[in-house]
Scaffold this active site. Structure first.
Site, PDB file in Angstrom:
ATOM      1  N   LYS A 280      26.273  43.078  34.904  1.00 48.68           N
ATOM      2  CA  LYS A 280      25.763  44.459  34.981  1.00 48.68           C
ATOM      3  C   LYS A 280      25.670  45.129  33.624  1.00 48.68           C
ATOM      4  O   LYS A 280      24.758  45.896  33.367  1.00 48.68           O
ATOM      5  CB  LYS A 280      26.610  45.307  35.912  1.00 48.68           C
ATOM      6  CG  LYS A 280      28.059  45.371  35.506  1.00 48.68           C
ATOM      7  CD  LYS A 280      28.891  46.146  36.506  1.00 48.68           C
ATOM      8  CE  LYS A 280      30.360  45.969  36.189  1.00 48.68           C
ATOM      9  NZ  LYS A 280      30.877  44.621  36.421  1.00 48.68           N
TER      10      LYS A 280
ATOM     11  N   VAL B 268      25.074  44.417  40.953  1.00 49.81           N
ATOM     12  CA  VAL B 268      25.382  45.703  41.586  1.00 49.81           C
ATOM     13  C   VAL B 268      25.827  45.495  43.020  1.00 49.81           C
ATOM     14  O   VAL B 268      25.135  44.868  43.812  1.00 49.81           O
ATOM     15  CB  VAL B 268      24.146  46.627  41.655  1.00 49.81           C
ATOM     16  CG1 VAL B 268      24.569  48.048  41.980  1.00 49.81           C
ATOM     17  CG2 VAL B 268      23.356  46.584  40.383  1.00 49.81           C
TER      18      VAL B 268
ATOM     19  N   GLY C 144      28.270  43.766  44.415  1.00 49.88           N
ATOM     20  CA  GLY C 144      28.852  42.505  44.877  1.00 49.88           C
ATOM     21  C   GLY C 144      28.008  41.844  45.944  1.00 49.88           C
ATOM     22  O   GLY C 144      26.833  41.521  45.713  1.00 49.88           O
TER      23      GLY C 144
ATOM     24  N   ILE D 277      26.776  43.059  48.663  1.00 52.92           N
ATOM     25  CA  ILE D 277      25.826  43.897  49.411  1.00 52.92           C
ATOM     26  C   ILE D 277      24.413  43.715  48.887  1.00 52.92           C
ATOM     27  O   ILE D 277      24.179  43.911  47.697  1.00 52.92           O
ATOM     28  CB  ILE D 277      26.169  45.398  49.301  1.00 52.92           C
ATOM     29  CG1 ILE D 277      27.668  45.639  49.444  1.00 52.92           C
ATOM     30  CG2 ILE D 277      25.378  46.201  50.313  1.00 52.92           C
ATOM     31  CD1 ILE D 277      28.075  47.053  49.045  1.00 52.92           C
TER      32      ILE D 277
ATOM     33  N   GLY E 176      45.667  43.431  40.759  1.00 48.54           N
ATOM     34  CA  GLY E 176      44.493  42.787  40.159  1.00 48.54           C
ATOM     35  C   GLY E 176      43.189  43.525  40.425  1.00 48.54           C
ATOM     36  O   GLY E 176      42.115  43.006  40.141  1.00 48.54           O
TER      37      GLY E 176
ATOM     38  N   ASP F 149      31.458  51.918  34.392  1.00 47.84           N
ATOM     39  CA  ASP F 149      31.008  50.799  35.211  1.00 47.84           C
ATOM     40  C   ASP F 149      30.046  51.295  36.301  1.00 47.84           C
ATOM     41  O   ASP F 149      28.975  50.719  36.514  1.00 47.84           O
ATOM     42  CB  ASP F 149      32.230  50.109  35.833  1.00 47.84           C
ATOM     43  CG  ASP F 149      31.838  48.990  36.770  1.00 47.84           C
ATOM     44  OD1 ASP F 149      31.577  47.882  36.281  1.00 47.84           O
ATOM     45  OD2 ASP F 149      31.766  49.231  38.003  1.00 47.84           O
TER      46      ASP F 149
ATOM     47  N   LYS G 268      25.858  50.555  36.869  1.00 52.58           N
ATOM     48  CA  LYS G 268      25.219  50.130  38.113  1.00 52.58           C
ATOM     49  C   LYS G 268      24.165  51.148  38.555  1.00 52.58           C
ATOM     50  O   LYS G 268      23.107  50.789  39.070  1.00 52.58           O
ATOM     51  CB  LYS G 268      26.283  49.938  39.193  1.00 52.58           C
ATOM     52  CG  LYS G 268      27.209  48.747  38.892  1.00 52.58           C
ATOM     53  CD  LYS G 268      28.399  48.728  39.821  1.00 52.58           C
ATOM     54  CE  LYS G 268      29.364  47.589  39.511  1.00 52.58           C
ATOM     55  NZ  LYS G 268      30.683  47.826  40.150  1.00 52.58           N
TER      56      LYS G 268
ATOM     57  N   GLY H 101      34.826  40.686  43.719  1.00 52.21           N
ATOM     58  CA  GLY H 101      35.604  39.550  44.194  1.00 52.21           C
ATOM     59  C   GLY H 101      34.840  38.263  44.006  1.00 52.21           C
ATOM     60  O   GLY H 101      33.609  38.254  43.928  1.00 52.21           O
TER      61      GLY H 101
END
Lengths: 429, 429
Positions: free
Chosen positions: B104, B131, B133, B135, B186, B200, B204, B301
């Site tokens: 990104k 952008v 993950g 989806i 994490g 971040d 996006k 993830g």
């Protein structure tokens, strides 16, 4: 350069398509160099007033004016129903025209045949608008989520029943009253059976399952139950227990065996699907890599449906510009049997009407105990005319056991009747 | 037939890609006749233990082993950051390799240049994973929703801040404590600034806005505010008032002028975005034909991101099979200036710390009255060490007026400080 389109049908969706194609023609021309224009429109009644149609769009009542016009490269079908839509679409494909359709009845019943004819003729059939109105569902399942084995589909995919259940919930009115409201507002048809008996949702589930599970499924594979028997009191009890009632379409792939159902279902209020109200639709998808996904939006209506139809048209125009004409393979990869899995586990909501006698509840509890079915919640409710109402939510039990329990309950002399049984959707992790 | 892939980087996302490509190779071969195989993997440290890599996948520390291998048709980049990723991607494109990236930072900063080089070399760059993950967002915006003028994007598109705000809400803990939890689990990096300061999410938003509004926007165009100043008490007051606080990225097209912002925002609990918690992401889209849509799922993830990367790879494999190699046009149709619209109207949440003196509240109310800014709700809160807390939710006011009010409040001698000002998202129709 013009790219000529033929339109079959000019009702609610067709009129939306005409105005949206016109609204976006410049943009598409700028993007692709090809300007989509609607050349001919097939209608039944040439004399009917259609505010949306301009001079240069030729109205005709002869299908051959659209289907046999060699200038027309894309045919949009918005007639609905099986015939004559099917005959027209097959002829268009055989004459090497791409087809965009919003026809869920036809795709659910004859999708594989239509896609095969398209492939034989090296053209595409696109039908994003057939499921979920404006919501991109076919595209994401067919394109973006292909890296996944989809294991679960759960959808609220019928706007009419969702409107009726939403009204029953917010106004605490009964089914009949909510149906009348829906009819007055144009959300339900004069004959509402296809919607309220769950067939419309079942057809959409057939289309979605075929794509997501990459196999061929049929309407008769779906276990369908409508919402006519859901009462205002069920909505109220569900609310007390922390749930809302939705007509839920569920498709599951249990490692190669499918289960498909459309049933009124209790959804926990914390579940994202619980907040899908009125005429909105939503589809929950679980993939082995993606995890849980949800798609939400307007499931019907003139412009939302036109949004999906014209989106497909623009995709075709882009492909034609790039010289890419073949239909993307449908992706039927394997035959997956649709089964009725006796071991599928759910909680169940059970509403009983009992004779108002001492020991009734003890007898019901005993029956559950004997069946090793434990109860999570019990409500004993107001008594009227010698009857008491008992509402039970069970812990997870198999569908076999749920059927056995209902059988046994119906035989109890102390019970007047088993009034309502609905599965309860688990809270998602 | 094998379709050879080169992988740049083998960290969390890269390892997910390796195992997902392997898991789906048979299915893709069955669908397309081409079997995707990862041939070479560029890593920094050849000796590091990587449980996921098998013998036939060659590890290398020399980029040319991937970039200059003529057998490799697709390069997947999962290194992240600007350099050396940018240099590698540009070289791959110039050598006519298709590129799939999850980067990104790079697409937000250099997307137009990279897409131009791809177009010049007749190859594709796909970046669904950059952008949201798992989806599907880039796909639907670029393909399915093209019949729409998109007017609004509203997204919860940073998992770290959403996790922190969710923990602050459910545990009523302060930012620092929730951040420490996120770091331990994490979900947040040792240096969390890119997430918690909103950068971040802003990157996006740049990518999504470029696609949805079909124009070129830059990170510096986005008005960014992070969540460091949000206190547990703000979360609690918001809850009392019927809201949850989310870091909301908003892009709007006001008839050709854009506004872009990332700010902590109060979302009504009845709004679908209010239920997007923990590491989930969601994007709300409004189109002129489709109406309101929402896309929801895991925003980060290893496997969710790999789902999007491998989805793009499969799309490329299909296209290669069909002989369709050109990159789909990016679709920058017009230059739309990004502006700071003084007249954009919102409700605002304002928390003030006042000296505990008689007449303080009257003075604040007078100031609002003089500015013709009416108050919808007022909470006067617990007093401690000579201070009183005043929480106000205004009616809709322009951003110019909100700034004027804060200026004036800061000058009031009776006030200790203006502690927190956040916009309030309206309930969707």
């Amino acid at each position: 350069m013009d790219l000529e389109i033929g339109l079959l049908g000019c009702g609610t969706v067709g009129a939306g398509v005409v105005s949206l194609v016109r609204r976006r023609a410049d943009k598409v021309a700028q993007m692709t160099g090809l300007r989509p224009t609607i050349k001919s429109i097939l209608v039944r009644d040439l004399d009917k007033e259609r505010g949306v149609v301009f001079d240069h769009e030729r109205l005709t009542s002869r299908p051959e004016d659209v289907l046999q016009d060699d200038g027309i490269q894309i045919v949009i079908e918005t007639i609905g129903g099986i015939e004559p839509a099917k005959t027209y679409i097959l002829e268009a494909l055989r004459r090497n025209k791409h087809v965009v359709t919003a026809n869920k009845d036809l795709i659910a019943a004859h999708g594989p045949e239509i896609l095969r004819v398209a492939e034989e003729n090296h053209v595409s059939v696109l039908f994003e608008a057939a499921v979920g109105g404006a919501i991109p569902l076919v595209g994401p399942l067919k394109e973006n989520l292909t890296a996944n084995e989809v294991t679960d589909l759960k959808g609220i995919i019928n706007g009419t029943t969702n409107f009726i259940l939403s009204e029953m919930t917010s106004r605490l009115i009964d089914f009949e009253e909510a149906l009348t409201m829906a009819q007055e507002l144009g959300y339900a048809e004069a004959d509402p059976s296809s919607d309220v008996d769950g067939l419309d949702a079942a057809r959409k589930l057939v289309i979605l399952s075929s794509i997501a599970f990459q196999t061929e499924v049929h309407l008769t594979d779906v276990r369908v139950e409508g919402i006519r028997h859901v009462r205002a009191k069920d909505v109220r009890y569900a609310d007390e227990l922390g749930y809302v009632i939705k007509l839920l379409a569920v498709g599951r792939d249990h490692g190669g065996e499918l289960t498909l159902s459309v049933r009124p279902t209790l959804i926990p209020k914390v579940h994202p699907l619980a907040h899908v109200s009125d005429a909105y639709n939503a589809l929950y998808v679980r993939g082995d890599a993606a995890g849980d996904l949800m798609f939400f939006g307007r499931g019907a209506g003139s412009m939302p449906t036109a949004s999906a139809v014209v989106g497909d048209v623009i995709a075709l125009v882009r492909n034609l510009k790039l010289g890419y004409v073949a239909s993307s393979p449908q992706g039927t990869l394997s035959v997956k049997p649709v089964v009725d899995r006796e071991d599928e586990r759910y909680k169940y909501y059970v509403r009983l009407l009992a004779h108002d006698q001492p020991g009734v509840f003890a007898r019901v509890a005993q029956l559950f105990g004997e069946a090793h079915a434990s109860m999570e919640t019990v409500l004993q409710k107001r008594v009227q005319s010698g009857c008491a109402e008992i509402v039970i939510v069970t812990h997870d039990i198999s569908s076999a056991k749920s059927r056995y329990l209902v059988d046994q309950l119906q035989k109890l002399p102390q019970l007047h009747s088993v009034e309502c049984v609905m599965p309860v959707e688990p809270v998602t992790e």
